[in-house]
Write an enzyme that holds these catalytic residues in place. Structure first.
Site, PDB file in Angstrom:
ATOM      1  CB  SER A 129      -5.035   1.741  -2.627  1.00  0.00           C
ATOM      2  OG  SER A 129      -5.767   1.008  -1.792  1.00  0.00           O
ATOM      3  CG  ASP A 182      -0.942   4.889  -0.979  1.00  0.00           C
ATOM      4  OD1 ASP A 182      -1.522   4.232  -1.854  1.00  0.00           O
ATOM      5  OD2 ASP A 182      -1.332   4.950   0.205  1.00  0.00           O
ATOM      6  CD  GLU A 198      -2.891   1.258   0.425  1.00  0.00           C
ATOM      7  OE1 GLU A 198      -3.771   0.400   0.505  1.00  0.00           O
ATOM      8  OE2 GLU A 198      -2.887   2.147  -0.441  1.00  0.00           O
TER       9      GLU A 198
END
Ligand SMILES: *[C@@H]1O[C@H](CO)[C@@H](O)[C@H](O)[C@H]1NC(C)=O
Ligand SMILES: *[C@@H]1O[C@H](CO)[C@@H](O)[C@H](O)[C@H]1NC(C)=O
Ligand SMILES: *[C@@H]1O[C@H](CO)[C@@H](O)[C@H](O)[C@H]1NC(C)=O
Ligand SMILES: *[C@@H]1O[C@H](CO)[C@@H](O)[C@H](O)[C@H]1NC(C)=O
Ligand SMILES: *[C@@H]1O[C@H](CO)[C@@H](O)[C@H](O)[C@H]1NC(C)=O
Ligand SMILES: *[C@@H]1O[C@H](CO)[C@@H](O)[C@H](O)[C@H]1NC(C)=O
Length: 545
Positions: A458, A257, A253
């Site tokens: 995400s 990002d 994650e």
């Protein structure tokens, strides 16, 4: 009459306490299904956060409306942190009562009081007394990981909003060979970003927030940029890490990002807010909000890919966090949240009875929520259709804000004949997402390994965040204020400057009534992809005034 009401949202070793001087009609604050249980060991260390009741919340909301509405004379006239603080500062009475209450339990020495917002308590053995002395006020759950409260599950639940699909199986092998996947170059091509569309303003910046054990590795970012960044000017390093990066492996994650906000928001200074937490069960989300509330100099855009089911959180908790979102908004900060990866979601109510399951903070009316799409033809950079996982729906907690009422109403009317049964969702609630971007088949470098097929909202969220940061960059160069809370302005564009996504439905309940289907995309706004995906040059032109 006022009364002091407090309750805790339980965590194994850290506990969140909401308190303050509350009106009588606010006793909705106590979760129903909590019971008082055993004594905590005196050696247990607790960290208590007191979110004191703030004043003038209505005025705060009105101010946010004015500074975010492009037709208002106050548009872009943001407040400083100090101005926000003095607007909402808890009353003397609230402060006194809480202080006195703490004092009566002998914990003030270990207490850091930050009056305008909250209080962190680090108290060793005192906490047991505190908890025990106040049977009626503080309750602990029956088990360390109860089904109630839910806060402890807040970040971990969606920690992997992005999922690398298993690389076994025919389907993905096929894709691997035939579809190159989404890279920065593909995104920049699809959204019409040219080589000249990179940041250059002094003092522009963007941020991602990470929670729990999600760390990015600088070496992954550098490798990602050397693999995928040759066609545009970019930075290969994060400028500032707020918080402590833990050791250990990089999280997918976090890697995703950072790598993608820096690919669309190219050459823009990037910050990472990292909230490792001392215990695995620690709830750091509020700490991030406290941090934002305590830093006068912040990036203009923040993207966050964490969330949880609305029904697993208390309404009071969500309301309080929502006030923090307003405080960020009046300061001109844009908060972007992923809409979630379960489509409309599904909640089993009673035997045979289901409803959709909205997610928070995606459902907050004061953040911009980003859904997901895939290419219609996976082998071509052409138009986008719904990614079936794209989170969307209607809040059961927050009322529909004015800025979206007519867009949502038009949708409901246009598709009335094919809507899911009304018992599945709440048409009076805040509807989301607001916009979308590609969310399927990303390449990410994590722990020095390039990983394909990373998917989820995400991915779309930092992509949109980077583009808003680029638009801010151009605004700052022209001497204009940053975009701040985007939604009132976004909905006034009525889809202009966005690629409308009109095909496909997202997931819903797997039951006889809706048969796995939630809502479907449609022309203009819809609760699957919002207004659609950004056509950067058009969006820039529309927002550069
Ligand atoms: C809490 O207090 C103990 C003892 O005073 C100290 O060792 C510890 O570092 C503190 N923890 C935090 C998070 O401040
Ligand atoms: C942007 O992209 C679309 C589709 O890829 C294209 O039709 C359009 O001409 C491009 N340029 C602008 C300025 O919108
Ligand atoms: C990249 O950003 C810096 C400011 O951070 C600026 O001086 C430089 O001109 C930018 N590069 C390009 C190609 O715009
Ligand atoms: C941040 O909080 C500390 C105390 O917790 C306070 O002393 C300080 O003034 C705050 N800073 C800002 C900019 O609000
Ligand atoms: C703005 O510039 C100042 C001075 O260079 C710097 O200290 C600060 O961190 C910058 N702020 C942001 C939000 O990037
Ligand atoms: C529907 O949403 C409203 C807020 O918009 C809320 O007051 C109401 O309780 C919700 N209904 C259900 C069944 O959750």
């Amino acid at each position: 009459m006022n009364s002091l009401l407090t309750f805790t949202v339980p965590l194994l070793c850290s506990t969140l306490v909401w308190g303050g001087y509350l009106e009588d009609d606010q006793d909705v604050l106590v979760p129903v299904d909590w019971a008082h249980v055993s004594r905590l060991s005196p050696s247990e260390e607790l960290e208590l956060t007191f979110a004191l009741k703030q004043q003038n919340v209505h005025q705060l909301e009105e101010t946010l409306r004015l500074v975010s509405d492009p037709d208002s004379a106050q548009y872009g006239k943001y407040l400083s942190l100090e101005e926000v603080a003095s607007l909402v500062r808890p009353s003397e009475l609230t402060q006194k009562v809480v202080h006195h209450w703490l004092q009566s339990h002998g914990v003030t020495n270990s207490c850091l009081l930050n009056y305008f917002f909250s209080c962190f308590l680090n108290c060793s053995c005192h906490c047991a007394n505190l908890v025990y002395g106040h049977d009626g006020l503080l309750n602990l759950p029956p088990t360390p990981y109860p089904a109630v409260g839910g806060l402890h599950r807040f970040p971990p639940n969606r920690q992997d909003l992005s999922k690398a699909k298993k690389s076994s199986g025919k389907h993905t092998h096929l894709k691997a060979w035939l579809h190159l996947g989404v890279t920065p170059a593909i995104l920049r091509q699809r959204y019409n970003l040219t080589a000249a569309d990179v940041g250059s303003a002094q003092n522009n910046s963007q941020a991602v927030a990470q929670f729990l054990e999600q760390y990015y590795h600088p070496a992954d970012l550098a490798e990602f940029m050397s693999m995928f960044g040759s066609s545009f000017k970019h930075m290969s390093k994060v400028d500032r890490v707020v918080g402590t990066q833990g050791g250990g492996k990089a999280g997918l994650e976090a890697s995703l990002d950072v790598e993608y906000i820096m690919s669309t928001g190219a050459n823009i200074s990037t910050w990472v807010f990292t909230n490792p937490g001392r215990h695995e069960s620690q709830e750091p989300f509020l700490q991030w909000m406290v941090l934002l509330s305590n830093m006068s100099d912040l990036p203009h855009v923040h993207t966050i890919s964490y969330g949880d089911d609305e029904d697993s959180l208390s309404a009071a908790y969500m309301m309080r966090i929502n006030t923090e979102f307003m405080k960020a908004g009046v300061r001109g900060i844009s908060l972007l949240f992923a809409s979630g990866d379960s489509g409309a979601g599904c909640r089993h109510l009673t035997k045979g009875r289901n409803s959709f399951r909205p997610s928070f903070p995606a459902s907050s009316p004061f953040v911009t929520t980003v859904g997901g799409t895939s290419f219609k033809n996976p082998f071509k950079v052409t138009y986008e259709v719904t990614d079936y996982i794209s989170g969307g729906g209607f809040s059961n907690i927050f009322k529909m804000p004015d800025y979206q009422a007519s867009a949502v109403d038009s949708y409901l009317k246009a598709v009335a004949a094919s809507l899911p049964p009304q018992t599945y969702f709440n048409t009076s609630g805040r509807a989301y997402p607001d916009m979308a971007a590609l969310s399927d088949n990303y390449w990410v470098v994590s722990n020095r390994v390039p990983i394909p097929w990373v998917s989820g909202t995400s991915a779309s969220t930092p992509v949109v965040g980077g583009m808003l940061a680029l638009i801010n960059d151009q605004r700052l160069l022209k001497g204009l204020p940053a975009l701040g809370f985007l939604n009132p302005r976004l909905y006034k564009l009525k889809g202009q400057a966005l690629f409308d996504v009109t095909e496909g439905c997202h997931l819903g309940c797997l039951d006889e009534q809706v048969q796995g289907k939630g809502f479907c995309a449609a022309p203009s706004w819809d609760p699957v992809t919002g207004w659609g995906t950004p056509n950067y040059p058009a969006l820039l032109a529309a927002l550069l005034k």
